[in-house]
Design a protein around this motif. Structure first.
Motif, PDB file in Angstrom:
ATOM      1  N   CYS A  45     -95.448  48.643  -0.709  1.00  0.00           N
ATOM      2  CA  CYS A  45     -94.171  48.714  -0.006  1.00  0.00           C
ATOM      3  C   CYS A  45     -94.462  49.079   1.444  1.00  0.00           C
ATOM      4  CB  CYS A  45     -93.264  49.758  -0.647  1.00  0.00           C
ATOM      5  SG  CYS A  45     -91.706  49.959   0.249  1.00  0.00           S
ATOM      6  N   CYS A  72     -92.443  52.517   2.286  1.00  0.00           N
ATOM      7  CA  CYS A  72     -92.948  53.742   1.662  1.00  0.00           C
ATOM      8  C   CYS A  72     -94.446  53.939   1.915  1.00  0.00           C
ATOM      9  CB  CYS A  72     -92.716  53.712   0.157  1.00  0.00           C
ATOM     10  SG  CYS A  72     -91.005  53.423  -0.282  1.00  0.00           S
ATOM     11  N   GLN A  77     -96.446  53.579  -2.115  1.00  0.00           N
ATOM     12  CA  GLN A  77     -95.938  53.064  -3.375  1.00  0.00           C
ATOM     13  C   GLN A  77     -96.049  51.548  -3.399  1.00  0.00           C
ATOM     14  OE1 GLN A  77     -91.880  54.513  -3.300  1.00  0.00           O
ATOM     15  NE2 GLN A  77     -92.376  56.057  -4.832  1.00  0.00           N
ATOM     16  N   GLU A  80     -92.661  50.240  -7.654  1.00  0.00           N
ATOM     17  CA  GLU A  80     -92.240  51.640  -7.731  1.00  0.00           C
ATOM     18  C   GLU A  80     -91.159  51.996  -6.709  1.00  0.00           C
ATOM     19  OE1 GLU A  80     -96.560  53.536  -8.876  1.00  0.00           O
ATOM     20  OE2 GLU A  80     -96.082  53.135  -6.779  1.00  0.00           O
ATOM     21  N   SER A  81     -91.123  51.266  -5.616  1.00  0.00           N
ATOM     22  CA  SER A  81     -90.272  51.630  -4.497  1.00  0.00           C
ATOM     23  C   SER A  81     -88.816  51.215  -4.716  1.00  0.00           C
ATOM     24  CB  SER A  81     -90.797  50.973  -3.220  1.00  0.00           C
ATOM     25  OG  SER A  81     -89.917  51.238  -2.150  1.00  0.00           O
ATOM     26  N   ALA A 127     -88.506  46.516  -0.456  1.00  0.00           N
ATOM     27  CA  ALA A 127     -89.231  46.320  -1.714  1.00  0.00           C
ATOM     28  C   ALA A 127     -88.408  45.477  -2.679  1.00  0.00           C
ATOM     29  CB  ALA A 127     -89.578  47.667  -2.342  1.00  0.00           C
TER      30      ALA A 127
END
Length: 145
Positions: free
Chosen positions: A35, A38, A41, A45-46, A51
């Motif tokens: 991402c 982020c 991540q 996950e983000s 993302a």
């Protein structure tokens, strides 16, 4: 007649139905892509809007029949090697790959230098002690005489 037309219209959509294999590819690619908001991540996950867009874009490319390699190439062409958790080993990423090894070597060199300096200082201190001891002995002899 309408049913036949509907079947011919739906045929391209059915030709590439989303399969478990496509889902696994999509999840694997989402785990490989970082991402950009982020940075620590994956896009899987983000929760960042970028993302989400990248996940949707990856899904569309899989549905369009693109290979994993094509998708990675597209993402790196658009966002740079930073988008990959495992960037390729090439001149622009050498520092990234070799940085930890270089830091380890620099740290080891510093430890060795500090040990040598400490040994030299200890040796010099011992020499000074011996010299001082000799000077005291000579002064005592001079006093005795």
């Amino acid at each position: 007649m309408r049913r036949i037309a509907l079947v011919f219209f739906m045929l391209p959509l059915l030709a590439h139905a989303w399969t478990d294999q496509d889902e696994n590819r999509w999840r694997a690619l989402n785990d490989e892509l970082r991402c950009l908001v982020c940075q620590n991540q994956s896009i899987a996950e983000s929760a960042a809007p970028l993302a989400e867009d990248l996940r949707a874009q990856t899904r569309q490319m899989i549905e369009a029949g693109k290979s994993d390699k094509d998708i990675r190439q597209y993402m790196t062409a658009r966002y740079g090697d930073f988008v990959l958790y495992r960037p390729p080993f090439k001149p622009t990423t050498w520092l990234l790959w070799l940085g930890p090894l270089l830091m380890l070597l620099v740290g080891a060199a510093m430890v060795l230098r500090m040990r040598r300096t400490a040994a030299l200082m200890q040796s010099a201190a011992e020499g000074e002690r011996e010299q001082t001891h000799a000077d005291v002995e000579r002064l005592l002899k001079d006093i005795d005489q």
